[in-house]
Write a protein that holds these residues in place. Structure first.
Motif, short mmCIF file in Angstrom:
data_model
loop_
_atom_site.label_atom_id
_atom_site.label_comp_id
_atom_site.label_asym_id
_atom_site.label_seq_id
_atom_site.Cartn_x
_atom_site.Cartn_y
_atom_site.Cartn_z
N GLU A 168 0.83 -1.21 0.00
CA GLU A 168 0.00 0.00 0.00
C GLU A 168 0.87 1.26 0.00
O GLU A 168 0.54 2.25 -0.67
CB GLU A 168 -0.92 -0.01 1.21
CG GLU A 168 -1.86 1.18 1.28
CD GLU A 168 -2.81 1.11 2.47
OE1 GLU A 168 -3.35 2.16 2.86
OE2 GLU A 168 -3.00 0.00 2.99
N ALA A 169 1.97 1.23 0.74
CA ALA A 169 2.85 2.39 0.78
C ALA A 169 3.49 2.64 -0.57
O ALA A 169 3.61 3.79 -1.03
CB ALA A 169 3.92 2.19 1.85
N VAL A 170 3.91 1.56 -1.26
CA VAL A 170 4.51 1.70 -2.60
C VAL A 170 3.48 2.28 -3.56
O VAL A 170 3.77 3.21 -4.33
CB VAL A 170 5.06 0.35 -3.08
CG1 VAL A 170 5.50 0.45 -4.54
CG2 VAL A 170 6.21 -0.11 -2.21
N ARG A 171 2.29 1.73 -3.56
CA ARG A 171 1.25 2.21 -4.48
C ARG A 171 0.93 3.68 -4.20
O ARG A 171 0.77 4.48 -5.12
CB ARG A 171 -0.02 1.37 -4.32
CG ARG A 171 0.12 -0.07 -4.76
CD ARG A 171 -1.25 -0.72 -4.98
NE ARG A 171 -2.14 -0.53 -3.85
CZ ARG A 171 -2.24 -1.36 -2.83
NH1 ARG A 171 -1.48 -2.45 -2.81
NH2 ARG A 171 -3.09 -1.14 -1.86
N THR A 172 0.83 4.04 -2.90
CA THR A 172 0.49 5.41 -2.54
C THR A 172 1.55 6.39 -3.01
O THR A 172 1.24 7.45 -3.56
CB THR A 172 0.30 5.52 -1.02
OG1 THR A 172 -0.73 4.63 -0.61
CG2 THR A 172 -0.08 6.94 -0.62
N LEU A 173 2.83 6.06 -2.79
CA LEU A 173 3.90 6.97 -3.18
C LEU A 173 3.98 7.12 -4.69
O LEU A 173 4.09 8.25 -5.20
CB LEU A 173 5.23 6.44 -2.63
CG LEU A 173 6.47 7.27 -3.00
CD1 LEU A 173 6.37 8.68 -2.42
CD2 LEU A 173 7.75 6.58 -2.53
N VAL A 174 3.94 6.02 -5.43
CA VAL A 174 4.03 6.09 -6.89
C VAL A 174 2.84 6.85 -7.46
O VAL A 174 2.99 7.69 -8.36
CB VAL A 174 4.13 4.67 -7.49
CG1 VAL A 174 4.07 4.73 -9.01
CG2 VAL A 174 5.42 3.99 -7.04
N ASP A 175 1.65 6.58 -6.95
CA ASP A 175 0.46 7.28 -7.44
C ASP A 175 0.56 8.78 -7.16
O ASP A 175 0.23 9.59 -8.04
CB ASP A 175 -0.78 6.70 -6.77
CG ASP A 175 -2.07 7.34 -7.27
OD1 ASP A 175 -2.49 7.03 -8.39
OD2 ASP A 175 -2.64 8.18 -6.52
N ALA A 176 1.02 9.16 -5.98
CA ALA A 176 1.15 10.57 -5.66
C ALA A 176 2.19 11.25 -6.56
O ALA A 176 2.00 12.39 -7.00
CB ALA A 176 1.53 10.74 -4.19
N MET A 177 3.30 10.55 -6.85
CA MET A 177 4.32 11.14 -7.71
C MET A 177 3.84 11.30 -9.15
O MET A 177 4.12 12.31 -9.80
CB MET A 177 5.58 10.26 -7.68
CG MET A 177 6.37 10.39 -6.39
SD MET A 177 7.94 9.49 -6.44
CE MET A 177 8.76 10.19 -5.00
N ILE A 178 3.12 10.32 -9.65
CA ILE A 178 2.61 10.43 -11.03
C ILE A 178 1.59 11.56 -11.13
O ILE A 178 1.57 12.32 -12.11
CB ILE A 178 2.01 9.08 -11.47
CG1 ILE A 178 3.13 8.02 -11.58
CG2 ILE A 178 1.27 9.22 -12.79
CD1 ILE A 178 2.64 6.64 -11.92
N ARG A 179 0.72 11.70 -10.13
CA ARG A 179 -0.27 12.79 -10.16
C ARG A 179 0.41 14.15 -10.09
O ARG A 179 0.04 15.08 -10.80
CB ARG A 179 -1.25 12.62 -9.01
CG ARG A 179 -2.20 11.44 -9.16
CD ARG A 179 -3.11 11.30 -7.96
NE ARG A 179 -3.98 10.14 -8.08
CZ ARG A 179 -5.17 10.13 -8.68
NH1 ARG A 179 -5.61 11.27 -9.24
NH2 ARG A 179 -5.90 9.05 -8.75
#
Length: 804
Positions: free
Chosen positions: A780-791
């Motif tokens: 969940e932490a990996v998904r959250t960080l990558v998603d925030a960076m892409i946005r």
């Protein structure tokens, strides 16, 4: 008194509102002094009474019967809901339920960590629906705070027959009381707000000890319910017929017993009622402890007779300041409005001695209490910060608050955890009678009691301790020696003063007080005349009171407010002994209840250079930076862990998991704002108007990351990256070593936590919680960080394209 406890297990999210909002929240939950949610005693009492009503009606087969009568014995009559005039005295409740709180070990662990106290609740949106269209109504969006499900709370409770039914043996009635209460608890399925929309689902279990199952006993014996006992109120009436009681006079040497009162729950001591708000006093009047005196010392001496003879005085309990009882701020003190006053500890003027300074705007000091006087500095200053609690009364027919049964109302209250000091004064005759019956009679005063309004549930808990054995009254008044004709006499009201005029009616005429004081002192008094200074600062106060059991008003008390002060010129020689006697006994009406207390020639009022004095600043600061945190464990107690039950441990893990998720989300958003961080972690950047790699490739990365669910299986992302590397056209779209950086992120399980850099000590409650949560929240932490960076990358790309 028969103690028992309640265990409330919440099976769904719950909301017991405080009646107020905060920031974006329209309704927040009630929290205690430790900033933790709890179930107020009023809520528990009301919901348990509602369940017992259903059980009583089922046992009686209707709204009337012996079980319905017992319901009134348990929870008391409700005079406010009566439809006909009451002919008999309303019955008080014999059941007292306290507020329900979380496990003590969990409370201690949460008390050190603000992030976890916040995570115990969450924000839930809601909207009103138009009944005609079935659609959401405009401007009706609201957000409520909800406490997370799974909490287990406990509350202490008692069944006490002794106050209303003294001398009654409860053994024959106790099984029926236990059975009805237990049956009523079983009827309760939900509590709190929005409980008909899924919130507040709960179980309430009553713990009576090793007395068997009350429901089994009730099933076998419910038809043998006895008649309710007759009400037997305690008789505290004054008896003047006994000649021995008349010996309890007020002559001779007085003795004092200092008392310390600690508030164990909020106190509601009504000052007046304004609309639906009950305002509270900031001190504990002596009258609230007279019943306690009757109970503790009534077997040793006739308390009523001693009060009638003015041979017993119980002073008001005021806030502790420097381990001494605080004294009400005298109204002759003024502070500079912009940069002075008692609260700031500087630029305070004594207008009895100092003239009005030119070019400086002064403001009168009102409220608060002063500590002992020191010659070179201002005395310490303290103030009681009253808390506000909101409640409501539910109407059964509509199951919501209604003005017909009380509606919404609020209590101001003295918070729990404060210390107050009072003094019991008795004459030599009363002391002799007490000592004859019990040489250590002062030790009987140590104990706990409940005072004030709504004392049968969450308010009114007080612990009383005796500071020292009885001592001769020491009221040596400063400058009391050698007061002769023409000298000033400074009078400071340490409590409200109630006086009567020539026609025995309450009076607020200063001349009546002057005449009464002059008569007590045996001299003539004339108000001092001074061209530049004040000589009289009086304020009146009207005290309203209610007969709580009947719900009817009592006569108002009109008098001068504590803090009033005067300066007289003495005509004649003043006997110092008379001055001491007045300081001990007080003046006016109802002195046994704390009224009429005076101080003479206090150095604070006689100081002629107060404006040049300042209060010393305290250098003592509590450093909690090195305080050890305690973690919760299911296994054993150690120096750093506390063993708790499985339910408490499970709830603690739920709270810390929510806190970790919130911290991950917040930290990921903060890191994603930096283009340098995005390039460092994922290798993505913006070149002119173009994204490297293109947004279509980043969309594919987000899609494949959605399949990442456990730390043990990052194969989906690795497979996708390996497939990209085999197609030159696609691999070229990813700059530098960006694919390797992404693969490193999803294969190195420690890298994500190094990037987020969370403070695990502030976010962890349980033993081994950090490792367990990092394992379960890794994906969940990996998904959250990558998603925030892409946005964030996309937002910056759109800005770059607009600028070009």
């Amino acid at each position: 008194m028969i103690p028992f406890s309640l265990t409330i297990t919440m099976h769904s999210d719950w909301h017991v509102g405080s009646g107020t909002g905060r920031a974006e929240l329209d309704s927040i939950v009630q929290r205690d002094a430790d900033d933790l949610p709890y179930l107020p005693a009023k809520t528990l009492t009301g919901i348990l009474r509602d369940g017992c009503e259903q059980a009583a009606q089922a046992l009686d087969g209707g709204l009337t019967g012996q079980w319905n009568d017992w319901l009134k014995v348990l929870f008391g009559d409700q005079p406010a809901l009566a439809t006909t005039p009451l002919e008999n005295e309303p019955r008080p409740a014999i059941v007292s339920i306290h507020s329900a709180r979380l496990d003590e070990n969990l409370r201690q662990a949460l008390g050190q960590k603000q992030e976890l106290r916040t995570a115990i609740a969450f924000m839930k949106p809601g909207v009103a629906i138009d009944p005609e269209s079935g659609c959401a109504m405009d401007k009706y969006l609201r957000f409520e705070e909800m406490v997370r499900q799974g909490a287990t709370l406990t509350a202490e409770a008692q069944v006490n027959f002794s106050d209303a039914y003294p001398g009654l043996s409860p053994n024959q009635y106790l099984p029926f009381v236990q059975g009805l209460l237990t049956a009523g608890a079983k009827m309760v399925q939900r509590l709190g707000g929005k409980r008909r929309r899924g919130n507040g689902r709960c179980d309430i279990q009553l713990n009576w000890g090793d007395n068997g199952d009350p429901l089994v006993w009730l099933q076998n014996n419910y038809g043998q319910v006895p008649k309710i006992p007759d009400l037997q109120p305690t008789n505290c009436a004054v008896s003047l017929s006994d000649d021995s009681d008349n010996s309890l006079n007020a002559d001779g040497t007085w003795v004092t017993v200092p008392l310390t009162l600690e508030t164990q729950s909020p106190l509601v001591l009504p000052a007046r009622t304004v609309g639906n708000l009950v305002e509270c006093l900031d001190y504990i009047p002596g009258r609230y402890l007279l019943r306690y005196l009757h109970k503790k010392l009534g077997n040793c001496v006739n308390i009523s007779q001693a009060i009638a003879n003015n041979a017993l005085i119980l002073t008001n309990a005021t806030l502790e300041i420097d381990q001494q009882p605080g004294r009400p701020t005298p109204f002759c003190l003024f502070g500079e409005k912009l940069d002075g006053g008692l609260s700031k500890g500087r630029k305070v003027y004594n207008r009895f001695q100092e003239s009005d300074p030119q070019g400086v705007q002064l403001k009168g000091e009102r409220g608060g209490y002063l500590g002992p006087w020191t010659n070179n500095t201002l005395p310490a200053y303290g103030k009681v910060d009253l808390a506000l609690y909101t409640h409501n009364t539910i109407k059964d027919e509509i199951q919501r608050p209604s003005e017909e049964v009380g509606g919404l109302y609020s209590y101001e209250a003295i918070p729990a955890g404060l210390t107050f000091h009072a003094e019991l004064r008795v004459s030599a005759a009363v002391n002799q009678e007490l000592s004859k019956n019990n040489p250590n009679w002062h030790d009987l005063l140590t104990g706990k009691t409940r005072i004030g309004q709504s004392k049968k549930d969450q308010y009114g808990g007080v612990k009383i301790t005796v500071d020292s054995p009885p001592n001769p009254a020491n009221t040596q008044t400063p400058k009391s020696q050698g007061i002769s004709s023409g000298d000033p006499l400074y009078v400071w009201f340490l409590s409200d003063v109630l006086m009567r005029g020539d026609r025995l009616n309450p009076t607020l005429n200063p001349d009546d007080f002057t005449q009464a004081l002059a008569k007590e002192l045996g001299v003539s008094l004339e108000l001092r005349k001074h061209p530049n200074c004040f000589s009289m600062m009086l304020r009146q106060r009207r005290t309203e009171s209610w007969q709580v059991r009947w719900g009817l008003p009592r006569p108002s008390l009109l008098g001068w407010q504590a803090g009033s002060c005067l300066v007289y010129t003495v005509e004649g020689n003043l006997d110092p002994n008379k001055l001491k006697q007045v300081a001990i006994r007080g003046i006016g009406d109802r002195r046994a209840e704390g009224y009429g207390q005076l101080s003479f020639n206090d150095p604070l009022l006689t100081d002629d250079n107060l404006s040049d004095k300042e209060r010393k600043k305290s250098n003592s600061q509590t450093d909690n930076s090195n305080s050890k945190t305690t973690l919760l464990s299911k296994n054993s107690n150690t120096q750093t862990t506390k063993k708790v039950s499985d339910d408490v441990f499970k709830y603690a893990r739920l709270i810390e998991k929510a806190a970790w998720r919130e911290a991950i989300q917040s930290q990921a958003l903060a890191i994603a704002q930096s283009p340098q961080k995005r390039e460092e972690v994922l290798g993505i950047k913006i070149s002119g108007e173009d994204s490297c790699p293109p947004m279509s490739q980043l969309g594919g990365l987000r899609s494949v990351l959605g399949k990442l669910r456990k730390r043990e299986d990052p194969n989906a992302v690795s497979t996708w990256i390996n497939a990209l590397k085999q197609v030159d056209n696609r691999q070229e779209k990813w700059p530098g070593k960006s694919l390797d950086k992404i693969q490193q992120l999803v294969t190195n399980t420690n890298q994500i936590w190094q990037i987020l850099n969370l403070d695990s000590k502030k976010l962890t409650l349980t033993d081994n919680g950090t490792s367990k949560l990092q394992a379960s929240l890794w994906a969940e932490a990996v998904r959250t960080l990558v998603d925030a960076m892409i946005r964030a990358h996309k937002r910056d790309l759109e800005k770059a394209q607009q600028n070009h």
